[in-house]
Design a protein around this motif. Structure first.
Motif, PDB file in Angstrom:
ATOM      1  N   MET A   1       0.789  -1.353   0.105  1.00 20.87           N
ATOM      2  CA  MET A   1       0.111  -0.040  -0.259  1.00 20.87           C
ATOM      3  C   MET A   1       0.823   1.301  -0.146  1.00 20.87           C
ATOM      4  SD  MET A   1      -3.072  -1.115   0.162  1.00 20.87           S
ATOM      5  CE  MET A   1      -4.143   0.070   0.763  1.00 20.87           C
ATOM      6  N   PRO A   2       0.245   2.387  -0.300  1.00 20.89           N
ATOM      7  CA  PRO A   2       0.905   3.750  -0.374  1.00 20.89           C
ATOM      8  C   PRO A   2       1.847   3.758   1.208  1.00 20.89           C
ATOM      9  CG  PRO A   2      -1.096   3.920  -1.631  1.00 20.89           C
ATOM     10  CD  PRO A   2      -1.069   2.558  -1.000  1.00 20.89           C
ATOM     11  N   GLY A   3       3.023   4.170   1.171  1.00 23.69           N
ATOM     12  CA  GLY A   3       3.517   4.479   2.255  1.00 23.69           C
ATOM     13  C   GLY A   3       4.198   3.365   3.033  1.00 23.69           C
ATOM     14  N   ALA A   4       4.071   2.001   2.480  1.00 23.61           N
ATOM     15  CA  ALA A   4       4.554   0.583   2.884  1.00 23.61           C
ATOM     16  C   ALA A   4       5.943   0.577   2.423  1.00 23.61           C
ATOM     17  CB  ALA A   4       3.676  -0.462   2.393  1.00 23.61           C
ATOM     18  N   ARG A   5       6.560  -0.037   3.149  1.00 24.70           N
ATOM     19  CA  ARG A   5       8.152  -0.078   3.211  1.00 24.70           C
ATOM     20  C   ARG A   5       8.453  -1.455   2.232  1.00 24.70           C
ATOM     21  NH1 ARG A   5      12.662  -2.972   5.533  1.00 24.70           N
ATOM     22  NH2 ARG A   5      14.454  -1.728   5.677  1.00 24.70           N
ATOM     23  N   LEU A   6       9.307  -1.437   1.442  1.00 27.38           N
ATOM     24  CA  LEU A   6       9.416  -2.454   0.551  1.00 27.38           C
ATOM     25  C   LEU A   6      10.602  -3.433   1.153  1.00 27.38           C
ATOM     26  CD1 LEU A   6       8.319  -0.591  -1.641  1.00 27.38           C
ATOM     27  CD2 LEU A   6      10.027  -1.467  -3.407  1.00 27.38           C
ATOM     28  N   PRO A   7      10.219  -4.697   0.901  1.00 27.67           N
ATOM     29  CA  PRO A   7      11.463  -5.677   1.482  1.00 27.67           C
ATOM     30  C   PRO A   7      13.020  -5.255   1.062  1.00 27.67           C
ATOM     31  CG  PRO A   7       9.877  -6.792  -0.031  1.00 27.67           C
ATOM     32  CD  PRO A   7       9.690  -5.432  -0.361  1.00 27.67           C
ATOM     33  N   SER A   8      13.971  -5.406   1.914  1.00 22.75           N
ATOM     34  CA  SER A   8      15.203  -5.160   1.851  1.00 22.75           C
ATOM     35  C   SER A   8      15.875  -5.679   0.887  1.00 22.75           C
ATOM     36  CB  SER A   8      16.034  -5.608   3.163  1.00 22.75           C
ATOM     37  OG  SER A   8      16.296  -7.049   3.162  1.00 22.75           O
ATOM     38  N   VAL A   9      16.691  -4.995   0.278  1.00 23.17           N
ATOM     39  CA  VAL A   9      17.355  -5.527  -1.185  1.00 23.17           C
ATOM     40  C   VAL A   9      17.796  -6.760  -1.022  1.00 23.17           C
ATOM     41  CG1 VAL A   9      19.341  -5.069  -2.610  1.00 23.17           C
ATOM     42  CG2 VAL A   9      18.085  -3.133  -1.825  1.00 23.17           C
ATOM     43  N   ARG A  10      18.446  -7.169   0.162  1.00 21.62           N
ATOM     44  CA  ARG A  10      19.138  -8.572   0.162  1.00 21.62           C
ATOM     45  C   ARG A  10      18.052  -9.751   0.241  1.00 21.62           C
ATOM     46  NH1 ARG A  10      24.418  -8.890   0.545  1.00 21.62           N
ATOM     47  NH2 ARG A  10      25.401  -6.629   1.302  1.00 21.62           N
ATOM     48  N   SER A  11      16.991  -9.274   0.966  1.00 23.38           N
ATOM     49  CA  SER A  11      15.688 -10.204   0.958  1.00 23.38           C
ATOM     50  C   SER A  11      15.164 -10.594  -0.133  1.00 23.38           C
ATOM     51  CB  SER A  11      14.816 -10.035   2.351  1.00 23.38           C
ATOM     52  OG  SER A  11      14.313  -8.841   2.032  1.00 23.38           O
ATOM     53  N   PHE A  12      14.873  -9.386  -0.742  1.00 28.19           N
ATOM     54  CA  PHE A  12      14.156  -9.437  -2.069  1.00 28.19           C
ATOM     55  C   PHE A  12      14.937 -10.147  -3.041  1.00 28.19           C
ATOM     56  CE2 PHE A  12      11.277  -7.643  -5.525  1.00 28.19           C
ATOM     57  CZ  PHE A  12      10.063  -8.407  -5.152  1.00 28.19           C
ATOM     58  N   ALA A  13      16.253 -10.236  -3.082  1.00 29.22           N
ATOM     59  CA  ALA A  13      16.866 -10.703  -3.968  1.00 29.22           C
ATOM     60  C   ALA A  13      16.834 -12.074  -3.985  1.00 29.22           C
ATOM     61  CB  ALA A  13      18.594 -10.247  -3.928  1.00 29.22           C
ATOM     62  N   LYS A  14      17.060 -12.499  -2.778  1.00 31.23           N
ATOM     63  CA  LYS A  14      16.651 -14.057  -2.239  1.00 31.23           C
ATOM     64  C   LYS A  14      15.447 -14.570  -2.788  1.00 31.23           C
ATOM     65  CE  LYS A  14      17.379 -17.305   1.456  1.00 31.23           C
ATOM     66  NZ  LYS A  14      17.798 -17.595   2.903  1.00 31.23           N
ATOM     67  N   THR A  15      14.481 -13.763  -2.550  1.00 29.57           N
ATOM     68  CA  THR A  15      13.304 -14.020  -2.993  1.00 29.57           C
ATOM     69  C   THR A  15      13.051 -14.221  -4.383  1.00 29.57           C
ATOM     70  OG1 THR A  15      12.046 -13.051  -1.010  1.00 29.57           O
ATOM     71  CG2 THR A  15      10.652 -13.361  -2.962  1.00 29.57           C
ATOM     72  N   MET A  16      13.557 -13.468  -5.068  1.00 26.90           N
ATOM     73  CA  MET A  16      13.655 -13.379  -6.549  1.00 26.90           C
ATOM     74  C   MET A  16      14.444 -14.228  -7.543  1.00 26.90           C
ATOM     75  SD  MET A  16      10.968 -11.258  -7.092  1.00 26.90           S
ATOM     76  CE  MET A  16      11.075 -10.496  -8.804  1.00 26.90           C
ATOM     77  N   GLN A  17      15.372 -14.740  -6.621  1.00 26.74           N
ATOM     78  CA  GLN A  17      16.473 -15.542  -7.173  1.00 26.74           C
ATOM     79  C   GLN A  17      17.233 -14.618  -8.296  1.00 26.74           C
ATOM     80  OE1 GLN A  17      15.108 -19.238  -8.379  1.00 26.74           O
ATOM     81  NE2 GLN A  17      13.736 -19.503  -6.628  1.00 26.74           N
ATOM     82  N   VAL A  18      17.757 -13.565  -7.795  1.00 28.80           N
ATOM     83  CA  VAL A  18      18.551 -12.648  -8.674  1.00 28.80           C
ATOM     84  C   VAL A  18      19.544 -12.299  -7.650  1.00 28.80           C
ATOM     85  CG1 VAL A  18      16.782 -12.120 -10.409  1.00 28.80           C
ATOM     86  CG2 VAL A  18      17.087 -10.782  -8.337  1.00 28.80           C
ATOM     87  N   SER A  19      20.563 -11.388  -8.295  1.00 27.52           N
ATOM     88  CA  SER A  19      21.547 -10.698  -7.774  1.00 27.52           C
ATOM     89  C   SER A  19      21.033  -9.384  -6.806  1.00 27.52           C
ATOM     90  CB  SER A  19      22.841 -10.316  -8.596  1.00 27.52           C
ATOM     91  OG  SER A  19      22.565  -9.393  -9.545  1.00 27.52           O
ATOM     92  N   VAL A  20      21.927  -8.903  -5.960  1.00 20.21           N
ATOM     93  CA  VAL A  20      21.706  -8.071  -4.864  1.00 20.21           C
ATOM     94  C   VAL A  20      21.555  -6.790  -6.104  1.00 20.21           C
ATOM     95  CG1 VAL A  20      22.395  -6.502  -3.381  1.00 20.21           C
ATOM     96  CG2 VAL A  20      22.306  -8.701  -2.742  1.00 20.21           C
ATOM     97  N   SER A  21      22.520  -6.804  -6.994  1.00 24.43           N
ATOM     98  CA  SER A  21      22.713  -5.396  -7.683  1.00 24.43           C
ATOM     99  C   SER A  21      21.627  -5.185  -8.692  1.00 24.43           C
ATOM    100  CB  SER A  21      23.989  -5.451  -8.613  1.00 24.43           C
ATOM    101  OG  SER A  21      24.104  -6.685  -9.557  1.00 24.43           O
ATOM    102  N   THR A  22      20.961  -6.452  -9.089  1.00 24.39           N
ATOM    103  CA  THR A  22      19.728  -6.492 -10.133  1.00 24.39           C
ATOM    104  C   THR A  22      18.685  -5.731  -9.303  1.00 24.39           C
ATOM    105  OG1 THR A  22      20.449  -8.382 -11.071  1.00 24.39           O
ATOM    106  CG2 THR A  22      18.136  -7.893 -11.428  1.00 24.39           C
ATOM    107  N   VAL A  23      18.380  -5.971  -7.802  1.00 22.64           N
ATOM    108  CA  VAL A  23      17.360  -5.448  -7.128  1.00 22.64           C
ATOM    109  C   VAL A  23      17.880  -4.221  -7.086  1.00 22.64           C
ATOM    110  CG1 VAL A  23      15.954  -5.598  -4.761  1.00 22.64           C
ATOM    111  CG2 VAL A  23      16.812  -7.561  -6.060  1.00 22.64           C
ATOM    112  N   VAL A  24      19.129  -3.674  -6.622  1.00 25.48           N
ATOM    113  CA  VAL A  24      19.484  -2.171  -6.632  1.00 25.48           C
ATOM    114  C   VAL A  24      19.123  -1.539  -7.829  1.00 25.48           C
ATOM    115  CG1 VAL A  24      21.259  -0.855  -6.047  1.00 25.48           C
ATOM    116  CG2 VAL A  24      21.214  -2.868  -4.590  1.00 25.48           C
ATOM    117  N   GLU A  25      19.312  -1.756  -8.792  1.00 27.19           N
ATOM    118  CA  GLU A  25      18.950  -1.030 -10.016  1.00 27.19           C
ATOM    119  C   GLU A  25      17.388  -0.882 -10.415  1.00 27.19           C
ATOM    120  OE1 GLU A  25      19.489   1.156 -13.475  1.00 27.19           O
ATOM    121  OE2 GLU A  25      20.996   0.756 -11.756  1.00 27.19           O
TER     122      GLU A  25
END
Length: 476
Positions: free
Chosen positions: A32-56
């Motif tokens: 929802m508006p104002g919600a915090r997104l998952p951290s870069v590292r945790s979302f990279a693990k969820t998405m099975q991609v590199s940390v740099s991919t999520v950062v970009e």
């Protein structure tokens, strides 16, 4: 589908897949508006991609205004956007058919709409390979071309090239009497600011390019139209207009005329210049269709030596409408004043566009492109003319070159009515009175043959004209 599968399923890159996954969560209201997104590292693990991919991916979403960064805290969903009003999307189809009607419809409608009324070539007809080579060369070259302001007159090598090209039409002009502009339209706008005061009178052809009307209206001047013939303006009526209205300026196309496709004859050119000299008239000669010509028509600037005639042009018709670059060739004292005006109003011209145009023009393939384009247009002109004549639409004249065809509709039909009927079927036309100050062209229509190759255009035209004829009241 889970997020990791979504990344592998999308057609784009992994970064785009991560962006899509976040956007989908926001659309589904799980973020929802104002919600915090998952951290870069945790979302990279969820998405099975590199940390740099999520950062970009996060950085791109922040640049788009979808999310925002809070230093030391993370990324958060932005607030909701204001609702989109459907009434603000696209041009109003019910607006009056005025000089801006065609432009608004053609520019604001999507690519799924057919545009035989527009004034440019299809993208597939333009020299895409030359443009891509020019862009790659610029990307690998000096940073100055990508980042710096241009000089007040504009890119010197391009002005030198333009001087040589103008010389091919008999116009002798040094590079320092050529000033680059953002476009042909900006060139005319600057000249109107430089030469005119509100209340002055300007002569135009009838019919003439509809944007001349719109631009002159913005400058609050009086516009007087002179009937146009297959060899240029009616010289006798032109002389009468000079005597009666004392105009400051005359704006015309001397090579391929818009909208008629006619070409100025040498006799008419000489008589016009004699009248202009006697009355103190200044002439702006718009030569935007120069490269379409098979045999060069007379140039007023060549006969006049750039004394009373100002010559302008651009490359939006044969090179790219997206790369905005035009020019003005004029006498030295006027160029000096125009440079000051350009610096005051826009500071500089687009260095990047000028570099692109220069590289594309000096590419050996450009000349071959133009030669092939002339052949293709001649063939298409013949084909489109035959298809229009088959449904009762007849050319005013058969142009020697170019893409424009000025046609008369069957008797009793109003071009604005036909244009509105066809717009409802996804076809944008150019009705005649948009080109006529005197509203004398209600039975005429301008066609761009390069944009008129789809059979649906002729089917819809024929059906619309038949329906309008049936709907006409019977006069007893």
């Amino acid at each position: 589908m889970d997020d990791a599968l979504a990344v592998s399923a999308v057609g784009g890159t992994r970064i785009e897949g991560v962006m899509a996954a976040i956007s989908d969560r926001i659309a589904a209201r799980s973020l929802m508006p104002g919600a915090r997104l998952p951290s870069v590292r945790s979302f990279a693990k969820t998405m099975q991609v590199s940390v740099s991919t999520v950062v970009e991916a996060y950085e791109r979403l922040a640049a788009e205004g979808v999310i925002r960064s809070r230093p030391g805290s993370g990324f958060y969903v932005c607030g909701p956007l204001p609702p989109l009003s459907l009434s603000e999307v696209g041009a109003r189809s019910d607006r009056n058919v005025d000089p801006l009607w065609i432009s608004r419809q053609s520019l604001e409608m999507g690519d799924d709409v057919l545009k035989p009324g527009c004034g440019w070539l299809p993208a597939s007809w333009l020299p895409q390979a030359a443009l891509r080579r020019a862009m790659r060369t610029l990307a690998r070259g000096d940073l100055g071309a990508l980042a710096n302001y241009g000089t007040p007159l504009g890119l010197p090598p391009l002005r030198q090239l333009l001087a040589r090209r103008l010389g091919e039409h008999g116009i002798t002009v040094p590079p320092d009497q050529i000033m680059l502009t953002e476009s042909g339209t900006q060139a005319i706008d600057l000249l109107c600011r430089f030469l005119l005061e509100p209340g002055d009178t300007v002569l135009v052809d009838d019919p003439c390019y509809f944007n001349f009307h719109a631009l002159l209206r913005a400058h609050r001047v009086n516009v007087v139209a002179v009937p146009f013939t297959p060899t240029g303006p009616d010289v006798e009526l032109f002389g009468q207009a000079l005597e009666r209205h004392k105009p400051r300026l005359y704006i015309t196309n001397s090579a391929i005329h818009n909208p008629t496709g006619a070409e100025l004859s040498p006799v008419t050119a000489h008589r016009l210049l004699k009248l202009a000299d006697a009355s103190g008239l200044v002439i702006i000669e718009d030569d935007i269709f120069s490269d379409f010509e098979n045999v060069p028509a007379p140039r007023l600037a060549a006969y006049d030596g750039l004394d009373r005639v100002i010559h302008i042009g651009s490359f939006s018709k044969t090179l790219s409408a997206s790369v905005r670059c035009g020019f003005i060739a004029a006498r030295p004292d006027w160029i000096d004043g125009l440079v000051d005006l350009k610096v005051a109003s826009s500071f500089s011209c687009g260095q990047l566009s000028a570099e692109l145009v220069y590289l594309a023009l000096k590419d050996g393939s450009y000349r071959k492109h133009v030669e092939a384009l002339r052949v293709r247009l001649a063939r298409t002109m013949s084909e489109v003319t035959a298809r229009l004549e088959a449904i009762g639409i007849t050319p005013w004249l058969k142009p020697q070159a170019g893409m424009l065809l000025w046609c008369r509709l069957p008797e009793g039909l109003d071009a604005a009515d036909v244009a509105r009927a066809c717009l409802a079927e996804g076809i944008i036309l150019a009705p005649g009175n948009a080109f006529s100050v005197a509203d004398n062209a209600g039975s005429f229509m301008r066609f761009n043959v390069a944009q008129s190759t789809d059979a649906r255009i002729f089917d819809v035209l024929e059906a619309s004209m038949r329906r309008l004829r049936m709907d006409r009241p019977v006069v007893v």
